[in-house]
Design a protein around this motif. Sequence first.
Motif, PDB file in Angstrom:
ATOM      1  N   ASP A 152       0.842  -1.203   0.000  1.00 21.62           N
ATOM      2  CA  ASP A 152       0.000   0.000   0.000  1.00 21.62           C
ATOM      3  C   ASP A 152       0.880   1.259   0.000  1.00 21.62           C
ATOM      4  N   HIS A 153       1.961   1.196   0.800  1.00 19.31           N
ATOM      5  CA  HIS A 153       2.888   2.330   0.834  1.00 19.31           C
ATOM      6  C   HIS A 153       3.543   2.526  -0.536  1.00 19.31           C
ATOM      7  N   ALA A 154       3.930   1.410  -1.186  1.00 21.67           N
ATOM      8  CA  ALA A 154       4.544   1.513  -2.518  1.00 21.67           C
ATOM      9  C   ALA A 154       3.547   2.088  -3.524  1.00 21.67           C
ATOM     10  N   ALA A 155       2.291   1.645  -3.456  1.00 28.04           N
ATOM     11  CA  ALA A 155       1.275   2.131  -4.391  1.00 28.04           C
ATOM     12  C   ALA A 155       0.995   3.613  -4.191  1.00 28.04           C
ATOM     13  N   ALA A 156       1.090   4.066  -2.933  1.00 31.52           N
ATOM     14  CA  ALA A 156       0.855   5.494  -2.662  1.00 31.52           C
ATOM     15  C   ALA A 156       2.031   6.349  -3.075  1.00 31.52           C
ATOM     16  N   THR A 157       3.188   5.713  -3.222  1.00 35.20           N
ATOM     17  CA  THR A 157       4.405   6.459  -3.541  1.00 35.20           C
ATOM     18  C   THR A 157       4.644   6.552  -5.034  1.00 35.20           C
ATOM     19  N   VAL A 158       4.297   5.510  -5.760  1.00 33.50           N
ATOM     20  CA  VAL A 158       4.573   5.424  -7.192  1.00 33.50           C
ATOM     21  C   VAL A 158       3.299   5.726  -7.971  1.00 33.50           C
ATOM     22  N   ASP A 159       3.430   6.450  -9.060  1.00 31.19           N
ATOM     23  CA  ASP A 159       2.274   6.705  -9.913  1.00 31.19           C
ATOM     24  C   ASP A 159       1.693   5.389 -10.401  1.00 31.19           C
ATOM     25  N   SER A 160       0.383   5.324 -10.482  1.00 33.99           N
ATOM     26  CA  SER A 160      -0.290   4.073 -10.837  1.00 33.99           C
ATOM     27  C   SER A 160       0.134   3.555 -12.195  1.00 33.99           C
ATOM     28  N   LEU A 185       3.197   1.507 -11.636  1.00 29.72           N
ATOM     29  CA  LEU A 185       3.191   0.556 -10.515  1.00 29.72           C
ATOM     30  C   LEU A 185       3.598  -0.852 -10.942  1.00 29.72           C
ATOM     31  N   ASP A 186       3.054  -1.347 -12.056  1.00 32.89           N
ATOM     32  CA  ASP A 186       3.378  -2.715 -12.493  1.00 32.89           C
ATOM     33  C   ASP A 186       4.884  -2.874 -12.722  1.00 32.89           C
ATOM     34  N   GLY A 187       5.451  -1.969 -13.492  1.00 30.54           N
ATOM     35  CA  GLY A 187       6.889  -2.056 -13.765  1.00 30.54           C
ATOM     36  C   GLY A 187       7.722  -1.867 -12.507  1.00 30.54           C
ATOM     37  N   ALA A 188       7.268  -0.939 -11.634  1.00 27.83           N
ATOM     38  CA  ALA A 188       8.024  -0.697 -10.399  1.00 27.83           C
ATOM     39  C   ALA A 188       8.036  -1.935  -9.505  1.00 27.83           C
ATOM     40  N   LEU A 189       6.895  -2.609  -9.370  1.00 25.55           N
ATOM     41  CA  LEU A 189       6.831  -3.789  -8.509  1.00 25.55           C
ATOM     42  C   LEU A 189       7.655  -4.939  -9.084  1.00 25.55           C
ATOM     43  N   ARG A 190       7.692  -5.043 -10.391  1.00 25.11           N
ATOM     44  CA  ARG A 190       8.521  -6.108 -10.974  1.00 25.11           C
ATOM     45  C   ARG A 190      10.004  -5.790 -10.751  1.00 25.11           C
ATOM     46  N   TRP A 191      10.362  -4.527 -10.881  1.00 28.15           N
ATOM     47  CA  TRP A 191      11.745  -4.130 -10.583  1.00 28.15           C
ATOM     48  C   TRP A 191      12.090  -4.449  -9.126  1.00 28.15           C
ATOM     49  N   LEU A 192      11.143  -4.138  -8.228  1.00 29.80           N
ATOM     50  CA  LEU A 192      11.363  -4.447  -6.806  1.00 29.80           C
ATOM     51  C   LEU A 192      11.417  -5.950  -6.574  1.00 29.80           C
ATOM     52  N   GLY A 193      10.646  -6.706  -7.367  1.00 28.72           N
ATOM     53  CA  GLY A 193      10.702  -8.165  -7.261  1.00 28.72           C
ATOM     54  C   GLY A 193      12.088  -8.694  -7.588  1.00 28.72           C
ATOM     55  N   TYR A 194      12.710  -8.154  -8.657  1.00 25.12           N
ATOM     56  CA  TYR A 194      14.082  -8.535  -8.993  1.00 25.12           C
ATOM     57  C   TYR A 194      15.031  -8.183  -7.841  1.00 25.12           C
ATOM     58  N   THR A 195      14.794  -7.013  -7.260  1.00 29.37           N
ATOM     59  CA  THR A 195      15.686  -6.551  -6.185  1.00 29.37           C
ATOM     60  C   THR A 195      15.667  -7.501  -4.995  1.00 29.37           C
ATOM     61  N   VAL A 196      14.460  -7.811  -4.493  1.00 26.42           N
ATOM     62  CA  VAL A 196      14.386  -8.653  -3.290  1.00 26.42           C
ATOM     63  C   VAL A 196      14.801 -10.081  -3.608  1.00 26.42           C
ATOM     64  N   GLU A 197      14.544 -10.532  -4.836  1.00 33.55           N
ATOM     65  CA  GLU A 197      14.938 -11.902  -5.168  1.00 33.55           C
ATOM     66  C   GLU A 197      16.454 -12.030  -5.222  1.00 33.55           C
ATOM     67  N   THR A 198      17.145 -11.004  -5.752  1.00 37.38           N
ATOM     68  CA  THR A 198      18.615 -11.060  -5.750  1.00 37.38           C
ATOM     69  C   THR A 198      19.137 -11.035  -4.323  1.00 37.38           C
ATOM     70  N   GLU A 199      18.506 -10.264  -3.451  1.00 39.22           N
ATOM     71  CA  GLU A 199      18.923 -10.241  -2.046  1.00 39.22           C
ATOM     72  C   GLU A 199      18.731 -11.616  -1.401  1.00 39.22           C
ATOM     73  N   LEU A 200      17.579 -12.240  -1.680  1.00 42.35           N
ATOM     74  CA  LEU A 200      17.305 -13.569  -1.123  1.00 42.35           C
ATOM     75  C   LEU A 200      18.315 -14.592  -1.628  1.00 42.35           C
ATOM     76  N   LEU A 201      18.645 -14.515  -2.916  1.00 38.64           N
ATOM     77  CA  LEU A 201      19.605 -15.469  -3.477  1.00 38.64           C
ATOM     78  C   LEU A 201      21.000 -15.238  -2.899  1.00 38.64           C
ATOM     79  N   MET A 202      21.379 -13.982  -2.715  1.00 39.24           N
ATOM     80  CA  MET A 202      22.689 -13.711  -2.113  1.00 39.24           C
ATOM     81  C   MET A 202      22.739 -14.198  -0.670  1.00 39.24           C
ATOM     82  N   ASN A 203      21.608 -14.062   0.038  1.00 41.75           N
ATOM     83  CA  ASN A 203      21.556 -14.605   1.399  1.00 41.75           C
ATOM     84  C   ASN A 203      21.717 -16.120   1.401  1.00 41.75           C
TER      85      ASN A 203
END
Length: 491
Positions: free
Chosen positions: A279-287, A290-308
């Motif tokens: 909800d915070h991300a949706a309020a911060t990013v223009d609608s 949003l789709d592209g931003a969340l997919r970019w964030l998905g890549y980000t957290v997945e790389t962090e998880l894989l590095m962990n």
Amino acid sequence: MTEQPPASQPPQAQPVPCSADELRALFLFEKLTDEQLDWLCRRGHVELIEPGPVYPEGAPATCFYVLLAGSLVLSRRVGADDVEVVRTSERGVYAGAFFAYLGDRAPQVYNNSLRVTEPSRFFVLAADVFAGLMHEWFPMAVHLLEGLFFGVQNTQQAIGQRERLLALGSLSAGLTHELNNPAAAAVRATSALRERVAGMRHKLGLIAAGPYNRVALETLIGLQENAAERVPKALALDPLEASDREDTVTDWLDGHGVADGWDLAPIFVQAGLDTAWLDHAAATVDSEYLDGALRWLGYTVETELLMNEIEDSSNRISSLVGAAKQYSQLDRAPYQVVDVHELLDSTLLMLGGKIPPGITVVKDYDRALPAIPAYAAELNQVWTNLIDNAVSAMSGTGTLTVRTGLDRDQVLVEFGDTGPGVPAEIQERIFEPFFTTKPVGDGTGLGLDISWRIIVNKHHGDLQVTSVPGDTRFRVRLPLIAPEPDRQEPQ
């Protein structure tokens, strides 16, 4: 041989006349000639010793004693106690410096303590006189005895080395299996990470070519940093709870027009990103972004998880290698001050692949125990033997309890199992060499014998067993203070 001065007399000793006829009546001297008996009386002497100690274990072996009349007791030090090994009144029994003929090839110390329980007479020879007598009168016998003495030592060393190699071979197989799991996980994660980074490069190109302005990019980068910070703080969830949260996040993504939300949801949930954060991300990013931003964030957290995952796998490999070094003690002095808990933990880690999932390992450690002087690698061998026996006894199901504590002036290490127990009729035999209850080919019968020698003979400790069905306990006691240096005496 040259004339020798009389042997130094122990406390409470009184010199008395020596009789060649009395010596001839002893089995030790019955085959000697009159000249040899007279020689013995001249070089040696007879002492009357009052009740009390004659010599202590570990003292320099200066005299060879033969009992003429009275009673003697021989004992050996086991931990804090003197354990009686011989009590006799048989005439002709001998004790003391009977390895003097080996010279400096063997430690010339008393390997037991001698005391008398009543006024007793002994025929006494100085150690060097006894050594000269053996070499001059019985040269062939000396060669035979030397061969027997050193042959037994070599055999014991070879057997001990063989037992250690068998244990290490078994542990190596288990260690290889344990190392393979995190190594394979690291390889898988690295491969997946390479794909995700390639996807991030592609997505970055789209973002750079897209309609994002400076403020939107700064906002997106801020969300990216916030998401990355949340990954290491994410809590591990049980499968049911994780599934419920994934359904909730999938519904949120579908409701906000994000295609294939079911594919992103598990990544966000594993990273600890819930609907409140979205909800915070949706309020911060223009609608429209949003789709592209969340997919970019998905890549980000997945790389962090894989590095962990790669970091965890690497740490696991490092800890296994560290445990192997701790277990083998390859880079350390044989005799050192050690924390028994470090040795126990390294052994349990090394044996992890051999402990079935149906066996629960309980550690009941007294962390206040002080470090003790010990031969660390050999203690690890003892722990291996005792743990392996306990695991074998439980046939895949039960509880292995490793307990430590302080028992007066000794460290107590106890290994308990819930197996069927050791039958009472064989409990006295389990420390005998080559005695085993395992099927032919499954055991050498030397593990407990070697363990007993390491604990009792080398560390001056104690090893005992108590057993009833469902509760078998092997108790190791080790002195808090340094024992006398290993004398490599005959075992």
